[in-house]
Design a protein around this motif. Structure first.
Motif, PDB file in Angstrom:
ATOM      1  N   TRP A  72      44.872  77.260  59.321  1.00 20.75           N
ATOM      2  CA  TRP A  72      43.874  77.050  58.472  1.00 20.75           C
ATOM      3  C   TRP A  72      42.085  76.855  59.992  1.00 20.75           C
ATOM      4  O   TRP A  72      40.910  76.844  59.787  1.00 20.75           O
ATOM      5  CB  TRP A  72      43.961  76.341  57.643  1.00 20.75           C
ATOM      6  N   ALA A 125      41.033  79.267  61.555  1.00 20.46           N
ATOM      7  CA  ALA A 125      40.247  80.720  61.098  1.00 20.46           C
ATOM      8  C   ALA A 125      38.962  80.021  60.425  1.00 20.46           C
ATOM      9  O   ALA A 125      38.109  80.595  60.990  1.00 20.46           O
ATOM     10  CB  ALA A 125      41.759  80.836  59.685  1.00 20.46           C
ATOM     11  N   SER A 143      34.621  81.177  63.494  1.00 26.17           N
ATOM     12  CA  SER A 143      33.693  82.545  62.823  1.00 26.17           C
ATOM     13  C   SER A 143      32.352  82.887  62.896  1.00 26.17           C
ATOM     14  O   SER A 143      31.976  81.678  64.302  1.00 26.17           O
ATOM     15  CB  SER A 143      33.680  81.213  61.695  1.00 26.17           C
ATOM     16  N   THR A 202      37.643  87.472  57.753  1.00 28.24           N
ATOM     17  CA  THR A 202      38.482  86.741  56.530  1.00 28.24           C
ATOM     18  C   THR A 202      38.049  85.541  55.461  1.00 28.24           C
ATOM     19  O   THR A 202      38.836  84.904  54.508  1.00 28.24           O
ATOM     20  CB  THR A 202      38.518  85.004  57.484  1.00 28.24           C
ATOM     21  N   LYS A 203      36.354  86.036  54.757  1.00 30.70           N
ATOM     22  CA  LYS A 203      35.908  85.810  53.894  1.00 30.70           C
ATOM     23  C   LYS A 203      35.344  86.834  53.277  1.00 30.70           C
ATOM     24  O   LYS A 203      34.817  87.792  53.632  1.00 30.70           O
ATOM     25  CB  LYS A 203      35.109  84.376  53.515  1.00 30.70           C
TER      26      LYS A 203
END
Length: 198
Positions: free
Chosen positions: A24, A27, A31, A128-129
């Protein structure tokens, strides 16, 4: 034996939690990091009309590509500004890591006053979002549109002349003063001459 099974179970749970938290963290750190700089300059065309040139530079300083990047700069009111060229919004398919994109447009204003522009809004998508992410540009300094310029231009001209010809003017002034002092008789010498005549 039972204690050994409990310790293995606790150890596996801790290991799982560690792996989940580290993935996490990885990740979340992997970004896009969008940095945007907005600048505006004024150009006086004629009396009563001033043009505003706006440019927004967008950088991706993150470690992942940003997708569906859009720029919106709605701080320019239609009551005050007319668009001369370009648009106040723009979009790009992607912005790679370390890449830079720029957008510029020109506006014209016929209204006098101090204008405070809001930052531009940049929206982008991260793989990822699910939700779109937002970033804001730097704000611009207040613009004094159609400001009355004080008579500094005359002083600026005099300053430039002195900067360019100051040494020449100084030399000529010193030589002229020297010639004047040599050519004119002193008052004390003239007073002595008048006493001798008596």
């Amino acid at each position: 034996m039972e204690n050994l099974q409990i310790s293995r179970c606790v150890l596996s749970i801790l290991l799982t939690l560690f792996l989940v938290s580290s993935s996490w963290t990885f990740a979340s750190s992997a970004s896009p990091f969008i940095v945007a700089h907005k600048k505006a300059t004024l150009t006086r065309l004629k009396s009563g009309v001033e043009r505003v040139s706006v440019a927004v530079d967008i950088y991706n300083q993150g470690s992942v590509t940003a997708y569906d990047v859009s720029l919106t700069d709605d701080s320019w009111s239609n009551d005050v500004f007319d668009i001369v060229s370009g648009n106040t919004s723009m979009s790009w398919e992607r912005l790679d890591t370390g890449a830079l994109v720029s957008h510029a447009f020109e506006l014209e204003s016929k209204v006098q006053g101090l204008f405070y522009g809001a930052p531009a809004v940049i929206k982008f998508r991260v793989p990822t979002k699910a939700a779109l992410q937002e970033a804001y540009s730097t704000p611009i300094l207040p613009l004094d549109i159609l400001a009355d310029t004080p008579p500094e231009k005359k002083l600026e001209l005099v300053r430039r002349l002195f900067a360019k010809y100051g040494s020449l003017i100084s030399v000529i002034s010193i030589v002229t003063l020297f010639i004047y002092l040599v050519a004119t008789p002193s008052k004390s010498g003239a007073a002595k001459g008048s006493k001798k005549k008596r």
